[in-house]
Enzyme design. Structure first.
Site, PDB file in Angstrom:
ATOM      1  N   TYR A  79      -5.677   5.765  -0.987  1.00  0.00           N
ATOM      2  CA  TYR A  79      -6.804   5.639  -0.050  1.00  0.00           C
ATOM      3  C   TYR A  79      -7.361   6.937   0.505  1.00  0.00           C
ATOM      4  O   TYR A  79      -8.539   6.990   0.854  1.00  0.00           O
ATOM      5  CB  TYR A  79      -6.391   4.762   1.147  1.00  0.00           C
ATOM      6  CG  TYR A  79      -5.812   3.434   0.738  1.00  0.00           C
ATOM      7  CD1 TYR A  79      -6.597   2.495   0.069  1.00  0.00           C
ATOM      8  CD2 TYR A  79      -4.490   3.118   1.001  1.00  0.00           C
ATOM      9  CE1 TYR A  79      -6.058   1.282  -0.322  1.00  0.00           C
ATOM     10  CE2 TYR A  79      -3.945   1.896   0.615  1.00  0.00           C
ATOM     11  CZ  TYR A  79      -4.745   0.985  -0.044  1.00  0.00           C
ATOM     12  OH  TYR A  79      -4.222  -0.214  -0.421  1.00  0.00           O
TER      13      TYR A  79
ATOM     14  N   SER B 221       0.813  -1.219   0.000  1.00  0.00           N
ATOM     15  CA  SER B 221       0.000   0.000   0.000  1.00  0.00           C
ATOM     16  C   SER B 221       0.848   1.272   0.000  1.00  0.00           C
ATOM     17  O   SER B 221       0.415   2.308   0.481  1.00  0.00           O
ATOM     18  CB  SER B 221      -0.967   0.033   1.201  1.00  0.00           C
ATOM     19  OG  SER B 221      -1.989  -0.910   0.997  1.00  0.00           O
TER      20      SER B 221
ATOM     21  N   ASP C 253       1.576  -6.390 -11.051  1.00  0.00           N
ATOM     22  CA  ASP C 253       1.684  -4.973 -11.414  1.00  0.00           C
ATOM     23  C   ASP C 253       2.931  -4.702 -12.257  1.00  0.00           C
ATOM     24  O   ASP C 253       4.023  -5.178 -11.929  1.00  0.00           O
ATOM     25  CB  ASP C 253       1.764  -4.110 -10.146  1.00  0.00           C
ATOM     26  CG  ASP C 253       0.503  -4.200  -9.295  1.00  0.00           C
ATOM     27  OD1 ASP C 253      -0.507  -4.767  -9.767  1.00  0.00           O
ATOM     28  OD2 ASP C 253       0.526  -3.693  -8.149  1.00  0.00           O
TER      29      ASP C 253
ATOM     30  N   GLY D  83      -6.194  -5.779  -2.806  1.00  0.00           N
ATOM     31  CA  GLY D  83      -7.385  -5.078  -2.322  1.00  0.00           C
ATOM     32  C   GLY D  83      -8.636  -5.730  -2.898  1.00  0.00           C
ATOM     33  O   GLY D  83      -8.659  -6.130  -4.061  1.00  0.00           O
TER      34      GLY D  83
ATOM     35  N   GLU E 200       5.694  -5.766  -9.127  1.00  0.00           N
ATOM     36  CA  GLU E 200       5.473  -6.603  -7.937  1.00  0.00           C
ATOM     37  C   GLU E 200       4.235  -7.463  -8.107  1.00  0.00           C
ATOM     38  O   GLU E 200       3.390  -7.208  -8.965  1.00  0.00           O
ATOM     39  CB  GLU E 200       5.329  -5.734  -6.682  1.00  0.00           C
ATOM     40  CG  GLU E 200       4.180  -4.759  -6.759  1.00  0.00           C
ATOM     41  CD  GLU E 200       3.678  -4.340  -5.386  1.00  0.00           C
ATOM     42  OE1 GLU E 200       4.056  -4.962  -4.387  1.00  0.00           O
ATOM     43  OE2 GLU E 200       2.861  -3.408  -5.341  1.00  0.00           O
TER      44      GLU E 200
HETATM   45  N1  ADP Z   1      10.972   2.193  -9.595  1.00  0.00           N
HETATM   46  C1  ADP Z   1       9.867   2.921  -9.631  1.00  0.00           C
HETATM   47  N2  ADP Z   1       9.642   3.795 -10.641  1.00  0.00           N
HETATM   48  C2  ADP Z   1       8.515   4.547 -10.680  1.00  0.00           C
HETATM   49  N3  ADP Z   1       7.547   4.494  -9.752  1.00  0.00           N
HETATM   50  C3  ADP Z   1       7.720   3.655  -8.712  1.00  0.00           C
HETATM   51  C4  ADP Z   1       8.867   2.821  -8.598  1.00  0.00           C
HETATM   52  N4  ADP Z   1       8.763   2.092  -7.490  1.00  0.00           N
HETATM   53  C5  ADP Z   1       7.602   2.439  -6.901  1.00  0.00           C
HETATM   54  N5  ADP Z   1       6.966   3.395  -7.628  1.00  0.00           N
HETATM   55  C6  ADP Z   1       5.686   4.054  -7.269  1.00  0.00           C
HETATM   56  O1  ADP Z   1       5.382   3.743  -5.904  1.00  0.00           O
HETATM   57  C7  ADP Z   1       4.190   2.937  -5.817  1.00  0.00           C
HETATM   58  C8  ADP Z   1       4.348   1.905  -4.712  1.00  0.00           C
HETATM   59  O2  ADP Z   1       5.461   1.065  -4.974  1.00  0.00           O
HETATM   60  P1  ADP Z   1       5.331  -0.510  -4.997  1.00  0.00           P
HETATM   61  O3  ADP Z   1       6.637  -1.072  -5.381  1.00  0.00           O
HETATM   62  O4  ADP Z   1       4.191  -0.908  -5.842  1.00  0.00           O
HETATM   63  O5  ADP Z   1       5.086  -0.841  -3.461  1.00  0.00           O
HETATM   64  P2  ADP Z   1       3.772  -1.313  -2.649  1.00  0.00           P
HETATM   65  O6  ADP Z   1       3.994  -2.766  -2.403  1.00  0.00           O
HETATM   66  O7  ADP Z   1       3.809  -0.525  -1.401  1.00  0.00           O
HETATM   67  O8  ADP Z   1       2.566  -1.056  -3.505  1.00  0.00           O
HETATM   68  C9  ADP Z   1       4.031   2.366  -7.233  1.00  0.00           C
HETATM   69  O9  ADP Z   1       2.686   2.042  -7.505  1.00  0.00           O
HETATM   70  C10 ADP Z   1       4.536   3.530  -8.087  1.00  0.00           C
HETATM   71  O10 ADP Z   1       3.576   4.581  -8.184  1.00  0.00           O
HETATM   72 MG    MG Z   2       2.272  -1.635  -5.477  1.00  0.00          MG
END
Ligand code: ADP
Ligand code: MG
Length: 378
Positions: free
Chosen positions: A272, A203, A314, A334, A328
Site C-alpha cells: 500500500y 495485509s 493465494d 481488496g 491463504e
Molecule cells: N512461508 C512463507 N514463505 C515466503 N513468503 C511468505 C511466507 N509467508 C508469508 N510470506 C510473505 O508475506 C506476505 C504476507 O503473508 P500472508 O500469509 O499472505 O499474510 P496476510 O494475511 O497478512 O496477507 C506474503 O504475501 C508473502 O510475500
Molecule cells: Mg496474504
C-alpha cells in the site's frame, strides 16, 4: 416477514459497510470508494455506513470520495450521530437506529461489507448479519472464521489433501513459559529463514521474515501484538500466485495472476505505501497444465474452508521445486478497481460492475436457501 428483499424487480437498498475496527481500516475506505462508484444506481439505492476504529456505526448523509495520502482516493467517514444496529427487528432487512432522541430508523435489504480483517472478515460481523436475517455479500460465519484463521485453515486444507507450507502455531502462554525451548525447537524443525505472523490478521500486518535466530524472539513478540496466537512458517523462495473464486455451492475460478513484489516480501509497505512496491501480472506466466491444477486446487480449498460468495485464494509456487502451496484464503479481498480480485475477473470476462451484480445475486441466493431451512421440528 417481508418478501421484497432480493426481488430483482425492486430497486434494492444496498448498505455498504466500510472502515471497521481493524488494522485494515484505511484499505477498506479505499475499496469502498471504488464499490460505491461502480454499483449500478439504476438498480440499487445505496446507503454508505462507515464504522470507525472503535466500532461505532455512522450512516453517511453524503459520502464523498476524497484524496488520501497513502491510498489515493478513499470514501470519507464522517462521525456524526452514532447509529446502532437492532438485530431484534428482524425480517429480511437490517434495521439501524439513530440513537439520538427522536432519531430515525433506516433499513437496508442487502449488506455489502467492504471491510477487511478482524471484526470485519472473521465471522463476527457475519454473525450479527445472520441474526438480523439480512442477505450479505461474502463468506458466511464459518467460512469467514476459518478463512481468517491461518492455523485452522491449514489443518482443514491438509485434511483435504491440499499442500500447505510446514508451520508451528503457539499461544502467548506457551511463549511466555518456554521462549528458549520454543525458539530452538522451531528452528531445528523448520530451519531458517522463517516467517512469523499473527494467526488472524491480514495485509501483512504483524508479519516479519527472519534470517537469524537472534531475530526470533522480537518477531514473535511483534506478532503477538496483533493476535493471541502466532504462526511460524518455513520461508519458501517462491512466486506468489493468486486466483479469484466466485460462487456458492458450485464456484468458478478465474485466470491466475502473479504478484511480483519489489521488496524482500509482499509486506504492508509493498502492498500500500510504496507505489512501486509490487507489480501484478495478469494472466500469470504459468504453463497451462500447472495453471489448471492450481485453479482446481483453489476451488477445492474454497469448498474445504466452507467459503461461499467470493474469496481470493493465494498460492506460493516454489521457484526451485515447482511445487505449489495454498498460502491463504481472503474472504473479503481488496476491492479497489485495481485490486487483484476484480482485475482477475475482468481478465476472465466479468467487468467490475457486473461482478458487483453477481455478488449481490449470490448473496440473495444463499439467503433464500438459508431462509428455507427448518428451524422447528415439525
Ligand atoms: N512461508 C512463507 N514463505 C515466503 N513468503 C511468505 C511466507 N509467508 C508469508 N510470506 C510473505 O508475506 C506476505 C504476507 O503473508 P500472508 O500469509 O499472505 O499474510 P496476510 O494475511 O497478512 O496477507 C506474503 O504475501 C508473502 O510475500
Ligand atoms: Mg496474504
Amino acid at each position: 416477514m417481508r418478501q421484497k428483499s432480493c426481488n430483482v424487480n425492486d430497486k434494492l437498498k444496498i448498505g455498504v459497510l466500510y472502515g471497521g475496527r481493524s488494522g485494515e481500516h484505511d484499505v477498506s475506505l479505499c475499496s469502498a470508494a471504488s464499490v460505491i462508484s461502480a454499483l449500478n444506481k439504476s438498480k440499487y439505492e445505496i446507503t454508505a455506513i462507515g464504522i470507525d476504529r472503535d466500532g461505532r456505526w455512522y450512516v453517511q448523509d453524503k459520502p464523498q470520495i476524497i484524496p488520501h495520502k497513502d491510498f489515493g482516493r478513499v470514501l470519507s467517514l464522517k462521525k456524526r450521530g452514532a447509529w446502532f444496529v437492532n438485530h431484534f427487528e428482524q425480517g429480511n432487512q437490517l434495521r439501524i437506529f439513530n440513537n439520538k432522541k427522536g432519531g430515525k430508523a433506516l433499513a437496508v435489504d442487502i449488506v455489502f461489507p467492504v471491510l477487511h480483517g478482524t471484526f470485519c472478515e472473521d465471522g463476527t460481523l457475519q454473525g450479527l448479519l445472520e441474526l438480523a436475517m439480512v442477505p450479505y455479500v461474502g463468506a458466511d460465519v464459518a467460512g469467514s472464521a476459518v478463512g481468517m484463521d491461518k492455523d485452522i485453515a491449514k489443518r482443514l486444507l491438509t485434511e483435504a489433501g491440499i499442500p500447505v507450507v510446514p508451520s508451528v502455531t503457539i499461544n502467548r502462554q506457551q511463549w511466555r513459559d518456554k521462549k528458549k525451548d520454543i525458539s530452538k525447537n522451531i528452528i531445528d524443525k523448520l530451519g531458517l529463514p522463517l516467517f512469523v505472523k499473527p494467526v488472524c490478521a491480514g495485509s501483512s500486518v504483524g508479519v516479519k521474515k527472519i534470517k537469524e535466530i537472534k531475530e526470533f524472539a522480537k518477531s514473535v513478540d511483534f506478532a503477538f501484538q496483533y493476535d493471541t496466537r502466532a504462526i511460524i512458517e518455513k520461508a519458501v523462495d517462491c512466486r506468489e500466485i493468486e486466483c479469484a473464486v466466485l460462487g456458492n455451492e458450485a464456484p468458478a475460478a478465474s485466470v491466475l495472476g502473479e504478484i511480483i513484489p519489489r521488496h524482500e516480501f509482499y509486506s504492508y509497505d509493498a502492498k500500500y505505501l510504496d507505489p512501486q512496491g509490487a507489480r501484478a501480472q495478469i494472466p500469470a506466466a504459468i504453463e497451462d497444465k500447472l495453471a489448471t491444477r492450481i485453479r482446481q486446487t483453489a476451488v477445492k480449498g474454497y469448498l474445504a474452508l466452507c467459503c461461499s460468495s467470493m474469496a481470493r485464494v493465494d498460492f506460493f509456487l516454489d521457484k526451485k521445486t515447482g511445487k505449489f502451496y495454498l498460502n491463504e484464503i481472503n474472504t473479503l479481498p481488496g476491492f479497489t478497481s485495481i485490486s487483484m480480485y476484480p482485475k482477475l475477473w475482468e481478465a476472465t470476462g466479468l467487468p467490475y460492475s457486473k461482478l458487483l451484480d453477481k455478488l449481490i445475486e449470490l448473496a440473495c441466493a444463499r439467503h433464500r436457501q438459508k431462509m428455507s431451512i427448518k428451524t422447528e421440528r415439525i
